[in-house]
Enzyme design. Structure first.
Site, PDB file in Angstrom:
ATOM      1  CB  ILE A   1     -26.502 -95.701  29.128  1.00  0.00           C
ATOM      2  CG1 ILE A   1     -27.679 -94.723  29.068  1.00  0.00           C
ATOM      3  CG2 ILE A   1     -25.633 -95.578  27.874  1.00  0.00           C
ATOM      4  CD1 ILE A   1     -28.565 -94.853  27.862  1.00  0.00           C
ATOM      5  CE  LYS A   2     -22.889-103.997  25.863  1.00  0.00           C
ATOM      6  NZ  LYS A   2     -23.214-105.177  25.031  1.00  0.00           N
ATOM      7  CD  GLN A   3     -21.260 -95.762  24.088  1.00  0.00           C
ATOM      8  OE1 GLN A   3     -20.792 -96.572  23.280  1.00  0.00           O
ATOM      9  NE2 GLN A   3     -22.256 -94.924  23.798  1.00  0.00           N
TER      10      GLN A   3
END
Length: 355
Positions: free
Chosen positions: A237-239
């Site tokens: 996940i990129k956040q």
């Protein structure tokens, strides 16, 4: 190494490096390590080809074998326009220089568009893991519209030898239901073909800006976006790094009724410390079973300080690494390499521990 990290952090060093997380303890997390793929993904439903590509991603570059990743993302030519992205350093209009920077910078992988990676695939696809970003917000409609649409197919990524596909969902937007369906189907197909999946879990709704506060970067709302992302089987996940909290509460002021939340999110599971806010993001990634990589953000006056600060927060929160683009490619290549290495040094430094 720790002395240089402290120098970059400046006045923030003591607060960030000595903070003790008392919300969600580190022993409840699935932390990065050299055995991360075996420990986390082997028991899952991912097939052996996905495991192979995940293992390649985690065993490339300066962070090879640590369980951490440093990824160079350069899809801004579409997302922000080529001029806005590359005017500071026109060399990066040339797609080959994007891949060269990732290799010279010791990155685990390079994420970019179908066109960028496809233009140099036969020369580089076997040298560094390619992550093909399959959807984008094309920014040429007038007035501007914000909607992620498919620019590429999973099969095209597979044909060029990519290790993974990436996609963005604008959670909270009017178009999010369609995007969730499209990306979920694409990720299922990518896994079937043996590629890993990375999701840009971004929020997008004008209502998320309220009373001068931008809740697009609130821990509670971004945490839920992460939770939706891992639900459609994003492997990573990129956040964005959280900058505040209380998005649900702000949107529920007055007569509105938005979503559902538990007050213990604010009283027990988070504080206002950036490491604790980021740990809540990690917790929503199945307690770290799916790795959280935070984005590096725009280039500015204090890029080295900001990049190292983000890396320290991510690592100490239990995250898996950093995905930083503009801070690196909007400067001469040698300086870009130095910045990427400064980020990686945080994850290589044993003195920067899990909080």
């Amino acid at each position: 190494m720790i002395n240089k990290i402290e120098e970059y952090l400046g006045d923030n060093a003591k607060d960030l490096l000595s903070h003790e997380c008392k919300t969600i303890s580190k022993d409840r997390l699935h932390l990065p390590g050299g055995d991360f793929v075996d420990r986390i993904f082997v028991p899952s439903d991912r097939n052996p080809r996905v495991l192979n590509n995940l293992n390649w991603l985690f065993h490339t570059g300066r962070l090879s074998g640590t369980g951490y990743v440093s990824i160079l993302p350069v899809d801004q030519g579409i997302e922000h326009s080529g001029g806005a992205s590359f005017a500071k350093n026109p060399d990066y209009f040339d797609s080959e220089n994007i891949v060269k920077l990732a290799i010279e910078g010791g990155c685990n992988g390079v994420a970019s568009t179908l066109g960028v990676l496809g233009s140099v695939a036969r020369r580089y696809a076997h040298k560094i893991p390619f992550i093909v970003k399959i959807n984008h917000n094309q920014l040429l409609t007038y007035p501007n519209q914000f909607d992620q649409i498919m620019f590429a197919s999973v099969e095209q990524a597979y044909d060029m030898g990519a290790a993974a596909v990436g996609a963005t969902i604008y959670f909270g937007s009017e178009e999010s239901n369609r995007q969730i369906l499209e990306v979920s189907e694409a990720f299922a197909r990518a896994h079937e073909l043996g590629m890993a999946t990375i999701l840009w879990c971004y929020l997008r709704n004008p209502a998320f800006k309220k009373d001068g506060v931008d809740y697009h970067v609130s821990a509670d709302l971004t945490g839920q976006a992460n939770h939706l992302g891992v639900t459609i089987e994003a492997d990573i996940i990129k956040q964005k790094l959280p900058e505040n909290n209380g998005g649900y509460k702000a949107l529920n002021m007055g007569s509105s009724s938005y979503g559902k939340i538990d007050e213990r999110v604010y009283t027990e599971l988070t504080t206002d410390h950036p490491i604790d806010l980021t740990r809540y993001q990690v917790a929503n990634c199945y307690m770290g079973r799916q790795g959280l990589i935070n984005s590096g953000g725009a280039s500015g006056a204090n890029d080295f300080h900001d990049a190292v600060r983000t890396a320290v927060i991510n690592k100490r929160a239990g995250g898996t690494g950093l995905i930083s683009g503009r801070k690196a490619f909007q400067r001469p290549m040698a300086e870009g390499v130095k910045l990427l290495n400064a980020i990686q040094d945080v994850y290589l430094c044993s003195d920067v521990t899990i909080a």
